[in-house]
Write a protein that holds these residues in place. Structure first.
Motif, PDB file in Angstrom:
ATOM      1  N   PHE A  11      44.769  56.609  96.985  1.00 40.79           N
ATOM      2  CA  PHE A  11      45.586  57.580  96.261  1.00 40.79           C
ATOM      3  C   PHE A  11      46.920  56.902  95.986  1.00 40.79           C
ATOM      4  O   PHE A  11      47.458  56.228  96.864  1.00 40.79           O
ATOM      5  N   ASP A  12      47.472  57.059  94.801  1.00 41.47           N
ATOM      6  CA  ASP A  12      48.826  56.561  94.550  1.00 41.47           C
ATOM      7  C   ASP A  12      49.782  57.745  94.571  1.00 41.47           C
ATOM      8  O   ASP A  12      49.518  58.789  94.009  1.00 41.47           O
ATOM      9  N   LEU A  13      50.904  57.555  95.287  1.00 43.59           N
ATOM     10  CA  LEU A  13      51.868  58.630  95.518  1.00 43.59           C
ATOM     11  C   LEU A  13      53.283  58.100  95.315  1.00 43.59           C
ATOM     12  O   LEU A  13      53.514  56.893  95.300  1.00 43.59           O
ATOM     13  N   ASP A  14      54.229  59.017  95.182  1.00 44.02           N
ATOM     14  CA  ASP A  14      55.605  58.629  94.864  1.00 44.02           C
ATOM     15  C   ASP A  14      56.431  58.206  96.070  1.00 44.02           C
ATOM     16  O   ASP A  14      57.363  57.419  95.923  1.00 44.02           O
ATOM     17  N   THR A  15      56.124  58.739  97.261  1.00 47.82           N
ATOM     18  CA  THR A  15      56.931  58.421  98.445  1.00 47.82           C
ATOM     19  C   THR A  15      56.029  58.201  99.654  1.00 47.82           C
ATOM     20  O   THR A  15      54.863  58.619  99.663  1.00 47.82           O
ATOM     21  N   VAL A  16      56.588  57.584 100.680  1.00 44.10           N
ATOM     22  CA  VAL A  16      55.872  57.417 101.942  1.00 44.10           C
ATOM     23  C   VAL A  16      55.563  58.786 102.533  1.00 44.10           C
ATOM     24  O   VAL A  16      54.458  59.012 103.049  1.00 44.10           O
ATOM     25  N   ASP A  17      56.513  59.712 102.458  1.00 45.33           N
ATOM     26  CA  ASP A  17      56.291  61.062 102.990  1.00 45.33           C
ATOM     27  C   ASP A  17      55.114  61.752 102.304  1.00 45.33           C
ATOM     28  O   ASP A  17      54.313  62.420 102.960  1.00 45.33           O
ATOM     29  N   GLU A  18      55.003  61.601 100.988  1.00 46.71           N
ATOM     30  CA  GLU A  18      53.865  62.183 100.272  1.00 46.71           C
ATOM     31  C   GLU A  18      52.557  61.546 100.735  1.00 46.71           C
ATOM     32  O   GLU A  18      51.544  62.240 100.897  1.00 46.71           O
ATOM     33  N   ALA A  19      52.568  60.241 100.953  1.00 44.00           N
ATOM     34  CA  ALA A  19      51.367  59.544 101.418  1.00 44.00           C
ATOM     35  C   ALA A  19      50.975  60.018 102.814  1.00 44.00           C
ATOM     36  O   ALA A  19      49.799  60.233 103.098  1.00 44.00           O
ATOM     37  N   MET A  20      51.955  60.223 103.687  1.00 41.34           N
ATOM     38  CA  MET A  20      51.672  60.711 105.037  1.00 41.34           C
ATOM     39  C   MET A  20      51.140  62.138 104.989  1.00 41.34           C
ATOM     40  O   MET A  20      50.209  62.478 105.713  1.00 41.34           O
ATOM     41  N   GLN A  21      51.711  62.966 104.130  1.00 39.51           N
ATOM     42  CA  GLN A  21      51.239  64.346 103.962  1.00 39.51           C
ATOM     43  C   GLN A  21      49.806  64.370 103.434  1.00 39.51           C
ATOM     44  O   GLN A  21      48.972  65.116 103.906  1.00 39.51           O
ATOM     45  N   CYS A  22      49.521  63.514 102.475  1.00 43.59           N
ATOM     46  CA  CYS A  22      48.178  63.413 101.912  1.00 43.59           C
ATOM     47  C   CYS A  22      47.187  62.995 102.991  1.00 43.59           C
ATOM     48  O   CYS A  22      46.099  63.571 103.102  1.00 43.59           O
TER      49      CYS A  22
END
Length: 88
Positions: free
Chosen positions: A70-81
């Motif tokens: 998955f490509d995401l905008d922030t590290v926090d978004e990646a952790m949430q995902c």
């Protein structure tokens, strides 16, 4: 399981490895002959390419082969995902 510092050319920032014998998830791929192959996702990694501005959540097998991302905008978004998509 040795954790790589680079996956698919991107620098690994964070990772999670499933310590139990139960995989985090199963991916099903269709093989050229029409059959299906199941591959266990046993590790996740958040990584970033030096030249890009996106963060990637890599889903990997036991050998750290990237199966999907998955490509995401922030590290926090990646952790949430990762936390909402997988039981980590």
């Amino acid at each position: 399981m040795n954790v790589p510092v680079v996956l698919d050319g991107a620098n690994v920032l964070k990772y999670a490895v499933n310590g139990s014998k139960t995989p985090l998830s199963i991916m099903i791929f269709e093989v050229e002959d029409g059959s299906q192959k199941e591959v266990a996702i046993t590790a996740l990694a958040i990584a970033k390419y030096e030249t890009g501005d996106k963060y990637y959540l890599f889903m990997c097998d036991k050998n750290w082969v990237v199966l999907n991302d998955f490509d995401l905008d922030t590290v926090d978004e990646a952790m949430q995902c990762a936390s909402t998509s997988f039981s980590i």
